[in-house]
Scaffold this motif. Structure first.
Motif, PDB file in Angstrom:
ATOM      1  N   ALA A 126       2.236   7.138 -17.541  1.00 26.00           N
ATOM      2  CA  ALA A 126       1.736   7.563 -16.165  1.00 26.00           C
ATOM      3  C   ALA A 126       3.034   7.037 -15.283  1.00 26.00           C
ATOM      4  CB  ALA A 126       0.518   6.794 -15.883  1.00 26.00           C
ATOM      5  N   PHE A 127       3.508   6.029 -15.216  1.00 29.58           N
ATOM      6  CA  PHE A 127       4.537   5.527 -14.152  1.00 29.58           C
ATOM      7  C   PHE A 127       5.783   6.205 -14.125  1.00 29.58           C
ATOM      8  CE2 PHE A 127       6.301   3.273 -17.899  1.00 29.58           C
ATOM      9  CZ  PHE A 127       7.675   3.295 -17.727  1.00 29.58           C
ATOM     10  N   GLU A 187       0.875  -1.129   0.081  1.00 31.14           N
ATOM     11  CA  GLU A 187       0.082   0.050   0.031  1.00 31.14           C
ATOM     12  C   GLU A 187       0.815   1.406   0.197  1.00 31.14           C
ATOM     13  OE1 GLU A 187      -2.676  -0.155   3.272  1.00 31.14           O
ATOM     14  OE2 GLU A 187      -0.961  -0.101   4.748  1.00 31.14           O
ATOM     15  N   ARG A 233      -4.322  14.962 -19.731  1.00 32.88           N
ATOM     16  CA  ARG A 233      -4.208  13.188 -19.613  1.00 32.88           C
ATOM     17  C   ARG A 233      -5.046  12.696 -21.116  1.00 32.88           C
ATOM     18  NH1 ARG A 233      -4.608   9.252 -14.294  1.00 32.88           N
ATOM     19  NH2 ARG A 233      -4.253   7.417 -15.335  1.00 32.88           N
ATOM     20  N   ILE A 290       2.460   1.531  -4.031  1.00 32.80           N
ATOM     21  CA  ILE A 290       1.545   1.638  -5.353  1.00 32.80           C
ATOM     22  C   ILE A 290       0.716   2.739  -5.130  1.00 32.80           C
ATOM     23  CG2 ILE A 290      -0.426   0.390  -6.336  1.00 32.80           C
ATOM     24  CD1 ILE A 290       0.266  -2.393  -5.137  1.00 32.80           C
ATOM     25  N   LYS A 291       0.885   3.481  -5.873  1.00 33.77           N
ATOM     26  CA  LYS A 291       0.429   5.053  -5.972  1.00 33.77           C
ATOM     27  C   LYS A 291      -0.359   4.994  -7.532  1.00 33.77           C
ATOM     28  CE  LYS A 291       2.747   6.457  -2.452  1.00 33.77           C
ATOM     29  NZ  LYS A 291       2.009   6.267  -1.220  1.00 33.77           N
ATOM     30  N   ASP A 292      -1.436   5.580  -7.396  1.00 36.87           N
ATOM     31  CA  ASP A 292      -2.335   5.799  -8.407  1.00 36.87           C
ATOM     32  C   ASP A 292      -2.430   7.209  -8.493  1.00 36.87           C
ATOM     33  OD1 ASP A 292      -3.440   5.675 -10.816  1.00 36.87           O
ATOM     34  OD2 ASP A 292      -5.397   5.027  -9.859  1.00 36.87           O
ATOM     35  N   TYR A 293      -1.737   8.277  -9.028  1.00 38.85           N
ATOM     36  CA  TYR A 293      -1.736   9.461  -9.239  1.00 38.85           C
ATOM     37  C   TYR A 293      -2.690   9.901 -10.169  1.00 38.85           C
ATOM     38  CZ  TYR A 293       2.287   9.453  -6.280  1.00 38.85           C
ATOM     39  OH  TYR A 293       3.437   9.350  -5.304  1.00 38.85           O
ATOM     40  N   ASN A 294      -3.686  10.693 -10.198  1.00 35.39           N
ATOM     41  CA  ASN A 294      -4.412  11.271 -11.142  1.00 35.39           C
ATOM     42  C   ASN A 294      -4.290  12.851 -11.370  1.00 35.39           C
ATOM     43  OD1 ASN A 294      -6.169  11.626 -13.068  1.00 35.39           O
ATOM     44  ND2 ASN A 294      -7.962  11.243 -11.834  1.00 35.39           N
ATOM     45  N   GLY A 332      -4.328   7.096 -20.591  1.00 34.09           N
ATOM     46  CA  GLY A 332      -3.719   7.410 -19.201  1.00 34.09           C
ATOM     47  C   GLY A 332      -2.220   7.852 -19.295  1.00 34.09           C
TER      48      GLY A 332
END
Length: 143
Positions: free
Chosen positions: A85-86, A21, A63, A24-28, A67
């Motif tokens: 995105a990564f 947790e 964006r 793992i980052k999901d930036y938007n 993605g």
């Protein structure tokens, strides 16, 4: 049997998410956010000890549907290739940077080209880039 396998898969996924947790980052990112871009060209070089790992700060312009991000430098120059995105992480500014009120008047490309960058789904061919001619032979650029 099938129910047990399904439960095991779900338990494994929950355990994996809990263990990772913090990584793992999901930036938007939204338009006008400041970001840094990972310089993947230097990751595998042995002589890159003192080379910058990140490029930037950059400004998010848009964006895409897939993605990836369309980015611009602080002077308004838009990168003409999208960034995965990564490779993008948030930039924490020490002071608040004030940008123009609208992106359209700040960036150096028109609305049509920006829309093309957002909608572009395929990579350009070697002919479109000018690296090969119509017959498929390599183009040296000399005439």
């Amino acid at each position: 049997m099938r129910e047990r396998v399904g439960k095991d898969k779900l338990n494994w996924a929950i355990k994996f998410a809990k263990e990772h947790e913090n990584t793992i980052k999901d930036y938007n990112f939204k338009p006008r956010d400041l970001v840094l871009v990972r310089n993947t060209a230097v990751e595998k070089l042995l002589s890159s000890k003192m080379t910058a790992r990140y490029l930037g700060p950059m400004v998010v312009v848009a964006r895409t549907q897939g993605g990836s991000y369309v980015l611009a430098e602080l002077d308004g120059t838009v990168w003409h290739e999208r960034v995965a995105a990564f490779r993008v992480i948030p930039y924490k500014a020490r002071k608040k940077l004030v940008l123009s009120t609208t992106l359209e008047e700040w960036i150096d490309i028109g609305a049509k080209k920006l829309a093309d960058l957002k909608q572009e789904t395929k990579e350009p061919s070697l002919v479109e880039l000018g690296w090969e001619d119509e017959e498929g032979s390599a183009n040296s650029g000399l005439k």
